[in-house]
Scaffold this motif. Structure first.
Motif: not given
Length: 277
Positions: A246-247, A250, A253, A256
């Motif tokens: 992911s970025h 993301d 922050r 997942e």
């Protein structure tokens, strides 16, 4: 000839890129169902990953997760057990001899422990391969080495031996050496983990300058600030599998995967965490 044309005979519809201007070649890396085993020990399992030309990808994960093995497969320092890695759509696992040598000339590798020759000066550590492998004259090689040492802020250390340099300076010489063949891909294997904390910044600064210079960077690191601020993408690996891709915004922050959440909690807040059950 060269590695770029290794499979040209099987695919005559594709123009051989080796005949084109070398600088125009891209450096996209594609992992397709890549696995690596040592005997019965599965180190990597079913890795699917695409890295765009010029992209900066930080590879994060706990120790023993398979991060270093992943990048060592790219230039075949380790052999692939199954699956395939493609560079510019060319498979690398079957390369041998000259074709493998040509591939490695396009890929720079920066090791955790610098791997400089202790009996050679900083300049000679760079000129050695330029003269022996790239067949440059000693004067050409010397000029190239001095240019690279200046690029990493060590123009005044050209005649120093590794033992006369700090760890950060040695690693910057190693980066200059990796750049000497004008690689399209640079692989970094925890380049700051052997350094004194005060030396880390000077190495990361050089890496920051290389980011987005057109070279594709794959960086195995524990430096979270570099991963957050410099990388285009974070790949999080645990137990040989990619759990997050992911970025940076993301990932830091709101990761997942629960394993990535636990990893970040431990790394970013080491004094405020629940002990593992």
């Amino acid at each position: 000839s060269g590695w770029a044309c290794a499979d040209h005979m099987e695919n005559l519809a594709q123009p051989c890129p080796h005949t084109a201007d070398n600088s125009s070649q891209q450096a996209q890396i594609l992992f397709r169902q890549v696995s690596k085993r040592y005997g019965s020990h599965q180190v990597l399992e079913g890795i699917d990953l695409s890295v765009n030309a010029g992209e900066v990808v930080a590879i994060l994960g706990p120790s023993g997760s398979g991060k270093s093995t992943l990048i060592r497969l790219v230039n075949q320092l380790e052999s692939i057990t199954s699956g395939e890695i493609f560079i510019d759509n060319r498979p690398v696992s079957t390369l041998k001899g000259r074709s493998l040598q040509d591939l490695r000339q396009q890929i720079g590798f920066v090791f955790q422990q610098f791997n400089l020759y202790p009996h050679l000066t900083a300049q000679q550590n760079i000129t050695l391969a330029l003269e022996k492998i790239h067949h440059q004259s000693s004067e050409q090689a010397r000029q190239r080495a001095l240019t690279l040492l200046k690029q990493v802020g060590l123009a005044d250390k050209a005649n120093h031996f590794p033992a006369q340099l700090s760890g950060g300076q040695q690693q910057r010489v190693a980066i200059a050496r990796a750049l000497s063949s004008e690689p399209k891909i640079l692989l970094f294997d925890e380049p700051t983990s052997a350094l004194d904390p005060e030396m880390i910044g000077e190495v990361l600064l050089v890496m920051k300058q290389l980011a987005h210079s057109g070279i594709t960077l794959l960086v195995v690191t524990h430096e979270m600030q570099f991963a957050r601020e410099i990388a285009d993408r974070i790949v999080f690996i645990d137990q040989g599998q990619i759990l997050e891709n992911s970025h940076p915004g993301d990932f830091f922050r709101a990761p997942e995967h629960p394993r990535a959440q636990r990893f970040l909690q431990k790394v970013l807040n080491p004094l405020h965490q629940e002990p593992e059950p």
